[in-house]
Scaffold this motif. Structure first.
Motif, PDB file in Angstrom:
ATOM      1  N   LYS A   1      -0.703  -4.111   6.169  1.00 23.50           N
ATOM      2  CA  LYS A   1       0.552  -3.644   5.657  1.00 23.50           C
ATOM      3  C   LYS A   1       0.753  -2.292   6.211  1.00 23.50           C
ATOM      4  N   GLY A   2      -0.457  -1.522   6.334  1.00 22.75           N
ATOM      5  CA  GLY A   2      -0.142  -0.166   6.592  1.00 22.75           C
ATOM      6  C   GLY A   2       0.439   0.233   7.907  1.00 22.75           C
TER       7      GLY A   2
ATOM      8  N   GLN B   1       9.499  10.372  22.216  1.00 20.93           N
ATOM      9  CA  GLN B   1       8.520   9.381  22.125  1.00 20.93           C
ATOM     10  C   GLN B   1       8.240   8.863  20.999  1.00 20.93           C
ATOM     11  N   GLY B   2       7.518   7.795  20.990  1.00 21.45           N
ATOM     12  CA  GLY B   2       7.070   6.970  19.547  1.00 21.45           C
ATOM     13  C   GLY B   2       5.769   6.796  19.567  1.00 21.45           C
ATOM     14  N   ALA B   3       5.280   6.428  18.099  1.00 26.54           N
ATOM     15  CA  ALA B   3       3.964   6.265  17.860  1.00 26.54           C
ATOM     16  C   ALA B   3       3.892   5.196  16.889  1.00 26.54           C
ATOM     17  N   ILE B   4       2.721   4.339  17.239  1.00 25.56           N
ATOM     18  CA  ILE B   4       2.432   3.130  16.172  1.00 25.56           C
ATOM     19  C   ILE B   4       1.156   3.746  15.511  1.00 25.56           C
ATOM     20  N   TYR B   5       1.250   3.709  14.257  1.00 28.08           N
ATOM     21  CA  TYR B   5      -0.062   4.159  13.622  1.00 28.08           C
ATOM     22  C   TYR B   5      -0.059   3.488  11.959  1.00 28.08           C
ATOM     23  N   ASN B   6      -1.340   3.739  11.712  1.00 26.66           N
ATOM     24  CA  ASN B   6      -1.717   3.060  10.181  1.00 26.66           C
ATOM     25  C   ASN B   6      -1.563   3.907   9.242  1.00 26.66           C
ATOM     26  N   GLN B   7      -0.786   3.838   8.335  1.00 24.45           N
ATOM     27  CA  GLN B   7      -0.363   5.106   7.405  1.00 24.45           C
ATOM     28  C   GLN B   7      -1.276   4.742   6.086  1.00 24.45           C
ATOM     29  N   SER B   8      -1.622   3.483   5.765  1.00 29.06           N
ATOM     30  CA  SER B   8      -2.326   3.565   4.473  1.00 29.06           C
ATOM     31  C   SER B   8      -3.916   3.870   4.746  1.00 29.06           C
ATOM     32  N   VAL B   9      -4.401   3.591   5.962  1.00 23.18           N
ATOM     33  CA  VAL B   9      -5.980   3.759   6.222  1.00 23.18           C
ATOM     34  C   VAL B   9      -6.039   4.388   7.268  1.00 23.18           C
ATOM     35  N   PRO B  10      -5.776   5.889   7.653  1.00 17.62           N
ATOM     36  CA  PRO B  10      -5.743   6.260   9.017  1.00 17.62           C
ATOM     37  C   PRO B  10      -6.780   6.454   9.821  1.00 17.62           C
ATOM     38  N   GLY B  11      -8.137   6.459   9.298  1.00 18.46           N
ATOM     39  CA  GLY B  11      -9.309   6.497  10.159  1.00 18.46           C
ATOM     40  C   GLY B  11      -9.803   5.034  10.478  1.00 18.46           C
ATOM     41  N   LEU B  12      -9.459   4.179   9.789  1.00 18.86           N
ATOM     42  CA  LEU B  12     -10.059   2.476  10.182  1.00 18.86           C
ATOM     43  C   LEU B  12      -9.924   2.066  11.179  1.00 18.86           C
ATOM     44  N   PRO B  13      -8.645   1.999  12.042  1.00 22.21           N
ATOM     45  CA  PRO B  13      -8.378   1.318  13.107  1.00 22.21           C
ATOM     46  C   PRO B  13      -9.304   1.644  14.217  1.00 22.21           C
TER      47      PRO B  13
END
Length: 98
Positions: free
Chosen positions: A32-33, A46-58
């Motif tokens: 969900k993040g 420019q655009g970025a896709i990222y994980n907001q809820s757990v940033p270091g986990l990906p």
């Protein structure tokens, strides 16, 4: 270019949510993040896709990590396929707008 970036980044975030939800169990917080961000300047966009809820986990899940008592956990490649598909989508969208 701004229009192509906007469409592709939103679609890429949706695909990352779908790819992450099937790969990993748990509460679903990781899946969900995934979200997207667009920075539009005067001459660039420019655009970025990222994980907001757990940033270091990906990064840890994609490439693996060390265990506490020794050894390693292997990575699960779930970001790379979506990245390649998103790049191809952007190229097609840009060619379509030109």
């Amino acid at each position: 270019v701004k229009e192509a970036v906007k469409v592709v980044v939103k679609q890429g975030a949706k695909e990352m949510k779908a790819a992450a939800s099937g790969s990993f169990g748990g509460t679903g917080r990781y899946a969900k993040g995934w979200t997207s961000m667009i920075e539009a300047g005067r001459l660039s966009s420019q655009g970025a896709i990222y994980n907001q809820s757990v940033p270091g986990l990906p990064h840890l899940l994609e490439f693996g990590h060390a265990k506490v008592n020794g050894g390693r956990v292997g990575g699960v490649s779930h970001i790379e396929p979506v990245e390649k598909e998103t790049i191809e989508m952007f190229e097609k969208a840009l060619r379509g707008l030109i």
